[in-house]
Design a protein around this motif. Structure first.
Motif, PDB file in Angstrom:
ATOM      1  N   ASP A  96       0.778  -1.512  -0.218  1.00 12.09           N
ATOM      2  CA  ASP A  96       0.285   0.223  -0.107  1.00 12.09           C
ATOM      3  C   ASP A  96       0.867   0.860   0.040  1.00 12.09           C
ATOM      4  OD1 ASP A  96      -2.186  -2.077  -0.206  1.00 12.09           O
ATOM      5  OD2 ASP A  96      -2.500  -1.753   2.367  1.00 12.09           O
ATOM      6  N   LEU A  99       2.284   1.981  -3.751  1.00  8.72           N
ATOM      7  CA  LEU A  99       1.389   2.595  -4.570  1.00  8.72           C
ATOM      8  C   LEU A  99       0.823   3.935  -3.636  1.00  8.72           C
ATOM      9  CD1 LEU A  99      -0.592  -1.005  -5.108  1.00  8.72           C
ATOM     10  CD2 LEU A  99       0.848   0.063  -6.767  1.00  8.72           C
ATOM     11  N   ASP A 100       0.883   3.732  -2.485  1.00  9.55           N
ATOM     12  CA  ASP A 100       0.381   5.792  -2.283  1.00  9.55           C
ATOM     13  C   ASP A 100       1.760   6.448  -3.224  1.00  9.55           C
ATOM     14  OD1 ASP A 100      -1.538   4.523  -1.300  1.00  9.55           O
ATOM     15  OD2 ASP A 100      -0.942   4.607   0.698  1.00  9.55           O
ATOM     16  N   ALA A 103       1.217   6.905  -6.747  1.00 14.39           N
ATOM     17  CA  ALA A 103      -0.130   7.407  -7.011  1.00 14.39           C
ATOM     18  C   ALA A 103       0.307   9.175  -6.551  1.00 14.39           C
ATOM     19  CB  ALA A 103      -0.957   7.510  -6.001  1.00 14.39           C
ATOM     20  N   ALA A 104       1.133   9.948  -5.478  1.00 15.31           N
ATOM     21  CA  ALA A 104       1.904  11.188  -5.308  1.00 15.31           C
ATOM     22  C   ALA A 104       2.761  11.822  -6.622  1.00 15.31           C
ATOM     23  CB  ALA A 104       2.244  10.768  -4.105  1.00 15.31           C
ATOM     24  N   LEU A 131      -3.681  -3.639  -8.719  1.00 17.97           N
ATOM     25  CA  LEU A 131      -3.626  -2.831  -9.655  1.00 17.97           C
ATOM     26  C   LEU A 131      -4.439  -3.390 -11.107  1.00 17.97           C
ATOM     27  CD1 LEU A 131       0.197  -1.586 -10.091  1.00 17.97           C
ATOM     28  CD2 LEU A 131      -2.067  -0.389  -9.802  1.00 17.97           C
ATOM     29  N   ARG A 187      -6.744  -0.142 -18.108  1.00 15.44           N
ATOM     30  CA  ARG A 187      -6.514   1.157 -17.870  1.00 15.44           C
ATOM     31  C   ARG A 187      -5.254   1.625 -18.830  1.00 15.44           C
ATOM     32  NH1 ARG A 187      -5.689   0.388 -11.417  1.00 15.44           N
ATOM     33  NH2 ARG A 187      -4.576   2.749 -12.493  1.00 15.44           N
ATOM     34  N   GLN A 204      -2.118   4.451 -15.588  1.00 11.07           N
ATOM     35  CA  GLN A 204      -1.556   6.366 -14.821  1.00 11.07           C
ATOM     36  C   GLN A 204      -2.144   5.619 -13.537  1.00 11.07           C
ATOM     37  OE1 GLN A 204      -1.009   9.172 -16.427  1.00 11.07           O
ATOM     38  NE2 GLN A 204      -0.703  10.323 -14.331  1.00 11.07           N
ATOM     39  N   HIS A 205      -1.332   6.184 -11.955  1.00  8.60           N
ATOM     40  CA  HIS A 205      -1.784   5.191 -11.484  1.00  8.60           C
ATOM     41  C   HIS A 205      -1.713   6.561 -10.283  1.00  8.60           C
ATOM     42  CE1 HIS A 205      -2.978   2.722  -7.592  1.00  8.60           C
ATOM     43  NE2 HIS A 205      -1.982   3.129  -6.885  1.00  8.60           N
ATOM     44  N   GLY A 206      -3.112   7.346 -10.572  1.00  7.55           N
ATOM     45  CA  GLY A 206      -3.394   8.983  -9.241  1.00  7.55           C
ATOM     46  C   GLY A 206      -2.267   9.542  -9.902  1.00  7.55           C
ATOM     47  N   GLU A 207      -1.573  11.108  -9.248  1.00  6.53           N
ATOM     48  CA  GLU A 207      -0.608  11.358 -10.126  1.00  6.53           C
ATOM     49  C   GLU A 207       0.801  11.143 -10.800  1.00  6.53           C
ATOM     50  OE1 GLU A 207      -1.376  14.653 -11.053  1.00  6.53           O
ATOM     51  OE2 GLU A 207      -3.247  14.401  -9.513  1.00  6.53           O
TER      52      GLU A 207
END
Length: 390
Positions: A96, A99-100, A103-104, A131, A187, A204-207
């Motif tokens: 987690d 992945l965070d 995403a940032a 994912l 995706r 794409q994953h978040g930003e």
């Protein structure tokens, strides 16, 4: 020999020696030989050393990170994380956090490690499962899932092709064609396919971005110079700082000792084996040493007599006593051995002053059957009396 002759002889020897050296020098031919010592220790311990040096030559900042713990502390903006190490020990919490981090605003490059299991609905690769990216073996794909096969006129059907906008020719990559990546959520906005499988997906994953590969061996030291492998590494990491994690867990102390000190482990094992053998339980009580006071002459004589009695029987012992009596009689009366048996018995009676019946009973021929203890003792007593009388 005069001094002149000595000098001439010495000059001739020196001249011959010089001519020999000149001739040998003319026979020598210089040559160059390259001795291959194999890869350096740094290359043997780091399969991605060439990739790291390549990125540094491009002016990128490359750092190592030991394991997946603490990756969330990296700056996400302008950072590419090449997570190429084994992730079997990666926890859900670490998954987690990684992945965070992506995403940032970070760019996460990962390698699919396990195949999708239709029965359980997961693969066990925590990153891919979250994912919703699935990896299959190309042998298990049906016709509906496979990527369309190329035409016979297509070049390099076994290579993976990556097409970019505003480029007339694709980039060629030698991914392992036994594996296929599938984007279950549709995706992905970029991908690279071989003749019958997809080997790279970017989504794409978040930003940030996540790039999934079926394998990363194309960037190892022996393969990075082939095809467009180095170009793909540059393309994924351009204009960013790079953090490389190619070993997420270290070898245990025992594994390192087995690799570097096998002789030491063998010696320690033998030492432990001898120690256990020395300290092991005995199969019987320990015998105390015999008392030296018991070792008397009488015991040795008794032991010798018992040994002879067991192995040579009574007849042999009694026969030796009779021979001893005959030997003593021969010393007292020369010619005793030439007399007949009756004459020997008569002479023994005269020499010992014993009655003839006792002489005959002592010197009579011995029977072949085994004597009883009483009979054996009586016969020994008769012989002893006769020998003492002589």
């Amino acid at each position: 020999m005069t001094r002149l002759r000595v000098r001439l002889l010495t000059a001739a020897v020196v001249l011959l020696f010089g001519l020999l050296i000149i001739w040998l020098a003319g026979q020598l031919q210089p040559y160059e030989d390259v001795v291959e010592h194999g890869p350096a220790p740094q290359a043997r311990s780091n399969d991605y050393l060439a990739a790291e040096l390549f990125l540094r030559d491009l002016g990128l900042r490359v750092t190592h990170h030991e394991g997946v713990a603490g990756l969330e502390s990296l700056s996400a903006s302008g950072q590419t994380l090449l997570l190429l190490g084994d992730r079997r020990n990666m926890t859900p919490g670490q998954t987690d956090r990684v992945l965070d981090w992506a995403a940032a605003g970070g760019h996460l490059v990962i390698v699919a490690e396990r195949l999708w299991d239709e029965k359980t609905g997961k693969s066990g690769d925590l990153l891919l499962d979250q994912l919703n990216l699935q990896q299959y073996s190309t042998r298990d794909l049906d016709n509906d899932t496979q990527v369309p096969q190329p035409s016979a006129a297509e070049q390099h059907p076994q290579l993976t092709k990556l097409y970019l906008e505003n480029e007339s020719a694709p980039a060629y990559l030698a991914f392992d064609t036994d594996f296929h990546l599938y984007d279950a959520d549709n995706r992905a906005h970029a991908w690279a396919n071989s003749a019958g499988a997809t080997h790279m997906l970017q989504l794409q994953h978040g930003e940030g971005l996540v790039t999934a590969l079926t394998d990363s061996w194309i960037w190892q030291n022996r393969n990075i110079d082939q095809y467009d492998h180095a170009w793909l590494l540059w393309y994924l990491t351009q204009d960013s700082e790079v953090t490389l994690v190619h070993r997420s867990e270290h070898d245990s102390l025992l594994a390192q000792l087995r690799r570097h000190f096998p002789e030491l482990l063998t010696a320690l094992g033998l030492l432990m084996l001898f120690a256990l053998w020395h300290a092991g339980q005995r199969f019987g009580p320990q015998l105390s040493p015999a008392n030296p006071a018991r070792r008397q002459l009488q015991e040795h004589l008794r032991g010798s007599a018992e040994f002879l009695l067991r192995h040579e029987r009574e007849q042999s012992l009694l026969q030796r006593l009779q021979q001893d009596i005959q030997r003593r009689a021969s010393q007292c009366h020369p010619g005793f051995a030439q007399l007949p048996l009756s004459g020997q018995l008569t002479l023994l009676a005269q020499l010992s002053s014993l009655p003839p019946a006792s002489i005959e009973q002592a010197m009579r021929p011995l029977p072949q059957q085994r004597l009883s203890a009483t009979e054996f003792t009586r016969q020994v007593a008769h012989l002893q009396t006769l020998r003492n009388a002589l």
